[in-house]
Design an enzyme around this catalytic site. Structure first.
Site, PDB file in Angstrom:
ATOM      1  N   CYS A   2       8.583  -2.455  67.425  1.00 12.62           N
ATOM      2  CA  CYS A   2       8.337  -3.861  67.754  1.00 12.62           C
ATOM      3  C   CYS A   2       7.098  -4.007  68.635  1.00 12.62           C
ATOM      4  CB  CYS A   2       9.528  -4.425  68.517  1.00 12.62           C
ATOM      5  SG  CYS A   2      11.074  -4.218  67.646  1.00 12.62           S
ATOM      6  N   ARG A  27       1.698  -0.973  64.445  1.00 10.50           N
ATOM      7  CA  ARG A  27       2.895  -0.306  64.967  1.00 10.50           C
ATOM      8  C   ARG A  27       4.034  -0.276  63.953  1.00 10.50           C
ATOM      9  NH1 ARG A  27       2.904  -0.677  70.928  1.00 10.50           N
ATOM     10  NH2 ARG A  27       5.159  -0.841  70.937  1.00 10.50           N
ATOM     11  N   TRP A  75      10.672  -4.559  64.196  1.00  6.14           N
ATOM     12  CA  TRP A  75      10.961  -3.407  63.335  1.00  6.14           C
ATOM     13  C   TRP A  75      12.471  -3.221  63.433  1.00  6.14           C
ATOM     14  CZ3 TRP A  75      12.630   1.823  64.058  1.00  6.14           C
ATOM     15  CH2 TRP A  75      12.300   2.690  63.013  1.00  6.14           C
ATOM     16  N   ASN A  99      11.776  -5.219  72.757  1.00 12.90           N
ATOM     17  CA  ASN A  99      11.506  -3.964  72.045  1.00 12.90           C
ATOM     18  C   ASN A  99      12.465  -2.929  72.616  1.00 12.90           C
ATOM     19  OD1 ASN A  99      10.450  -1.663  70.900  1.00 12.90           O
ATOM     20  ND2 ASN A  99       8.538  -1.682  72.052  1.00 12.90           N
ATOM     21  N   GLY A 100      13.226  -2.269  71.761  1.00 14.12           N
ATOM     22  CA  GLY A 100      14.167  -1.259  72.253  1.00 14.12           C
ATOM     23  C   GLY A 100      15.532  -1.455  71.622  1.00 14.12           C
ATOM     24  N   GLU A 477       1.704  19.699  57.660  1.00 20.53           N
ATOM     25  CA  GLU A 477       1.072  18.418  57.991  1.00 20.53           C
ATOM     26  C   GLU A 477       0.550  17.736  56.710  1.00 20.53           C
ATOM     27  OE1 GLU A 477       1.025  16.409  60.254  1.00 20.53           O
ATOM     28  OE2 GLU A 477      -0.783  15.221  60.055  1.00 20.53           O
ATOM     29  N   LYS A 481       1.718  14.062  55.405  1.00 19.63           N
ATOM     30  CA  LYS A 481       0.779  12.966  55.122  1.00 19.63           C
ATOM     31  C   LYS A 481       1.040  12.399  53.731  1.00 19.63           C
ATOM     32  CE  LYS A 481      -0.425  12.197  58.256  1.00 19.63           C
ATOM     33  NZ  LYS A 481      -0.380  12.787  59.570  1.00 19.63           N
ATOM     34  N   GLU A 484       4.367  10.378  53.682  1.00 14.86           N
ATOM     35  CA  GLU A 484       4.480   9.116  54.417  1.00 14.86           C
ATOM     36  C   GLU A 484       3.607   8.007  53.863  1.00 14.86           C
ATOM     37  OE1 GLU A 484       3.629   9.457  58.616  1.00 14.86           O
ATOM     38  OE2 GLU A 484       1.955  10.767  58.262  1.00 14.86           O
ATOM     39  N   HIS A 500      12.064  33.333  48.108  1.00 18.18           N
ATOM     40  CA  HIS A 500      13.439  33.238  48.637  1.00 18.18           C
ATOM     41  C   HIS A 500      14.122  31.940  48.218  1.00 18.18           C
ATOM     42  CE1 HIS A 500      12.795  36.904  50.818  1.00 18.18           C
ATOM     43  NE2 HIS A 500      11.679  36.401  51.326  1.00 18.18           N
ATOM     44  N   LYS A 599       4.233   3.098  64.201  1.00 14.13           N
ATOM     45  CA  LYS A 599       3.203   3.958  64.780  1.00 14.13           C
ATOM     46  C   LYS A 599       3.732   4.714  65.995  1.00 14.13           C
ATOM     47  CE  LYS A 599      -0.839   5.720  65.429  1.00 14.13           C
ATOM     48  NZ  LYS A 599      -1.110   6.882  64.564  1.00 14.13           N
TER      49      LYS A 599
HETATM   50  C1  F6R Z   1       2.792  11.019  61.231  1.00 17.28           C
HETATM   51  C2  F6R Z   1       2.936  10.484  62.560  1.00 17.28           C
HETATM   52  C3  F6R Z   1       4.216  10.719  63.298  1.00 17.28           C
HETATM   53  C4  F6R Z   1       3.920  10.956  64.793  1.00 17.28           C
HETATM   54  C5  F6R Z   1       5.233  11.065  65.571  1.00 17.28           C
HETATM   55  C6  F6R Z   1       4.986  11.372  67.034  1.00 17.28           C
HETATM   56  O1  F6R Z   1       1.545  10.740  60.691  1.00 17.28           O
HETATM   57  O2  F6R Z   1       2.060   9.842  63.075  1.00 17.28           O
HETATM   58  O3  F6R Z   1       4.924  11.785  62.758  1.00 17.28           O
HETATM   59  O4  F6R Z   1       3.172  12.113  64.918  1.00 17.28           O
HETATM   60  O5  F6R Z   1       5.941   9.858  65.480  1.00 17.28           O
HETATM   61  O6  F6R Z   1       4.199  10.401  67.636  1.00 17.28           O
HETATM   62  P1  F6R Z   1       3.414  10.687  68.961  1.00 17.28           P
HETATM   63  O7  F6R Z   1       2.388  11.714  68.680  1.00 17.28           O
HETATM   64  O8  F6R Z   1       2.812   9.363  69.349  1.00 17.28           O
HETATM   65  O9  F6R Z   1       4.425  11.164  69.963  1.00 17.28           O
END
Ligand code: F6R
Length: 604
Positions: A2, A27, A75, A99-100, A477, A481, A484, A500, A599
């Site tokens: 949020c 976000r 959110w 937010n929360g 990673e 990517k 997501e 395995h 985000k």
């Molecule tokens: C993926 C991504 C998330 C963040 C995760 C941690 O692209 O951005 O997996 O890496 O939510 O977020 P931070 O780094 O802000 O603690």
């Protein structure tokens, strides 16, 4: 997660609120709303399911005038995305954005219903509005009503409250979810992050855990968790440029991928001069006998990469754990351990909770590797190593990741000094890091080849990513990517692990992406590649040409610039970022705001 914006001004604030919401869109959210109050006048509320754009259209049709207002992007956690569940929530004259998560919302809801309050939504937030209204009915002023309310809440919140009967005032409270106050001339603002307010101010005060603040046009007053007045001074924003602008790029994600050479150069500034690494800011790490790293998501992948570096280059034992696991298990604290947290935002609820737990269970030295100055993680850690990537808007993390890796390489050198890392090795690492921005530029030149390659993924439902050693986390990673932003199911394996189990998945329909620098493991990796080739898998290999890979059969080899193997994980990240980006564009997904994601994950 949020997003919150609020304003108390002499001018009309609806457009400021709307712009703030647009700047918080990154976000992640599913509905948006605002409420504005004309001085001495009635509060008007407008809410829409979907994008802020829909709220902007509604506002254009029904303009709302007034100088005090609150706004929110939601959110969903409790209650599906809908207009009725969108914020602000109302109880008579009280409007609340939050937010929360309020964990004891069910019992509070029951109590309030017994008192006669009627609920209009399924949210946990609505209990806050009714609780404040009930304290107001008992004669408390707005500030005191919020202070009394928070004592009844269990859970996390950043909230802003507006009261029709107290015009030109907002009361805000923070417990777990960040809030910043922005100061203008004769006006004040509040937001869940500075970016929302950069068009109206550069001066911010950061609320701390447990704070409540009364915000008025000409002043703000902050009270701590004991309701005592505390100073939260204004500071000039350190956000260097206005990142809320995509410039020539179609998406923030692509812009941020292209910003990596500069972001890395910024991260190295002052820490690498004339071939020498200046790591004094990290203090004396000579007593550290073990490193424990904690992070989530992409930041966890950076941690995984660092484990290879810290053990092989510095010779210090290193353990890595996902924050949400660490915080709920009993772990053993080894003596003289350094606790490192990694986070782009510095506000990730799980990482913060893990840091707090780590301190409780006896970690004596804590270091945050973080991109947001003034964030909770930075403030609550003993030391901070800032990544200086600049604001990252795309939900999929790119430049934050590569700058985290740079910071972690600096940490590795700091740990290795006086241990097994020789002066010669340190010099080589410094030279490789100095060369890194140029190597990233060269890797970005692969863009059009990767764009063409992306066509081959668009119809796929699954993909595998393979790497070995410090490239295994890079494969992880790359898979994250792709998942997501393109919604293609992707998994990463340490290539030696294929036999395995995962080998059973290989057929002509399965694309397999391999990262293959010319390192000490390349011969082993070649055998793994042969295992896949023998089973007809479709191979896409990002490789150093000197590795001499067999290109026969269903194989496409994309040459990656030659680089020092110690920094190769950073270089090989670039083509994987570009691949996921182009696949997502071809698939037509919302690249910068992928579905269901936020985000900065400020709730558990
Ligand atoms: C993926 C991504 C998330 C963040 C995760 C941690 O692209 O951005 O997996 O890496 O939510 O977020 P931070 O780094 O802000 O603690």
């Amino acid at each position: 997660m949020c997003g919150i914006v609020g304003a108390v001004a002499q001018r009309d604030v609806a457009d400021i609120l709307l712009t703030g919401l647009q700047r918080l869109e990154y976000r992640g959210y599913d509905s948006a709303g605002l409420a504005v109050q004309a001085s001495q006048g009635q509060v008007q509320r407008l809410r829409r399911l979907g994008k802020v754009e829909a709220l902007a259209e509604a506002l254009a049709q029904t303009p709302i005038q007034g100088g005090t207002g609150i706004a929110h992007t939601r959110w969903a956690t409790h209650g599906q995305p809908s207009e009725a569940n969108a914020h602000p929530h109302q109880s008579g004259p009280i409007m609340v954005v939050h937010n929360g998560i309020i964990e004891n919302h069910s019992e509070l809801r029951q109590q309030l219903q017994q008192q006669g309050f009627e609920f209009q939504s399924q949210t946990d937030t609505e209990v806050i509005a009714h609780l404040i209204a009930s304290f107001r009915q008992q004669g408390h002023a707005l500030l005191q009503a919020v202070m009394a309310t928070r004592k009844q809440l269990t859970g996390a919140y950043g909230m802003v409250v507006m009261d029709e009967q107290s015009p030109e005032q907002l009361v805000v409270a923070r417990s777990g979810s960040p809030l910043v106050i922005g100061a203008g001339i004769g006006e004040h603002f509040i937001a869940s992050d500075q970016l929302a307010l950069l068009p109206v101010t550069q001066r911010f005060a950061f609320l701390e855990e447990g704070d409540v603040a009364l915000i008025e046009r000409r002043s703000y007053q902050v009270f701590d968790s004991q309701d005592q007045v505390v100073e939260r001074p204004l500071v000039e924003s350190t956000v260097e440029h206005d990142a809320g602008d995509k410039g020539q790029f179609r998406h923030y994600m692509l812009k941020e991928i292209y910003e990596q050479p500069q972001a890395i150069a910024n991260t190295l500034e002052g820490r690498l001069e004339n071939g020498q690494l200046n790591l004094e800011a990290l203090g004396d790490l000579s007593q550290v006998e073990q490193v424990q790293i904690i992070a989530c998501g992409t930041s966890y992948h950076a941690a995984m990469t660092a484990r290879y570096w810290i053990e092989s280059l510095a010779g210090v034992p290193c353990n890595v754990e996902i924050a949400s696991e660490f915080r709920y298990r009993r772990s053993v604290v080894r003596p003289s351990s350094l606790l490192v947290t990694i986070s782009q935002s510095g506000e990730t609820a799980d990482t913060l909770a893990a840091l707090r737990l780590a301190k409780d269970i006896g970690y004596q030295q804590t270091l945050a590797i973080c991109n947001v100055p003034g964030s909770s993680l930075v403030r609550e850690s003993d030391m901070a190593l800032m990544t200086r990537a600049g604001a990252e808007i795309g939900v999929a993390s790119t430049k934050a990741f590569t700058t985290q890796l740079v910071a972690l390489m600096l940490l590795t050198v700091a740990l290795g000094r006086g241990r097994q890392l020789s002066t010669e090795q340190e010099k080589d690492i410094a030279a490789a890091l100095a060369h890194l921005p140029a190597l990233i530029e060269k890797s970005l030149a692969m863009n059009s080849d990767i764009e063409a390659l992306a066509q081959r993924f668009a119809e796929k439902h699954h993909a595998l990513f393979l790497g070995r050693g410090s490239q295994y986390p890079i494969a992880m990673e790359g898979a994250l990517k792709l998942k997501e932003i393109s919604y293609i199911h992707a998994e990463a394996y340490a290539a030696g692990e294929l036999k395995h189990g995962p080998l059973a998945l290989i057929d002509a329909e399965m694309p397999i992406v391999v990262v293959a620098p010319n390192n000490e493991l390349v011969e082993k990796l070649k055998s793994n590649i042969e295992e896949v080739r023998a089973r007809g898998g479709e191979l896409f290999i990002f490789a150093d040409e000197a590795a001499g890979l067999n290109t026969e059969g269903n194989v496409m080899v994309l040459p990656v610039v030659h680089c020092d193997n110690r920094i190769a994980p950073i270089v090989y990240t670039i083509p994987l970022q570009l691949l996921s980006y182009h696949v997502a564009v071809i698939k037509g997904t919302d690249v910068d705001q992928p579905r269901n994601l936020a985000k900065s994950v400020t709730v558990e």
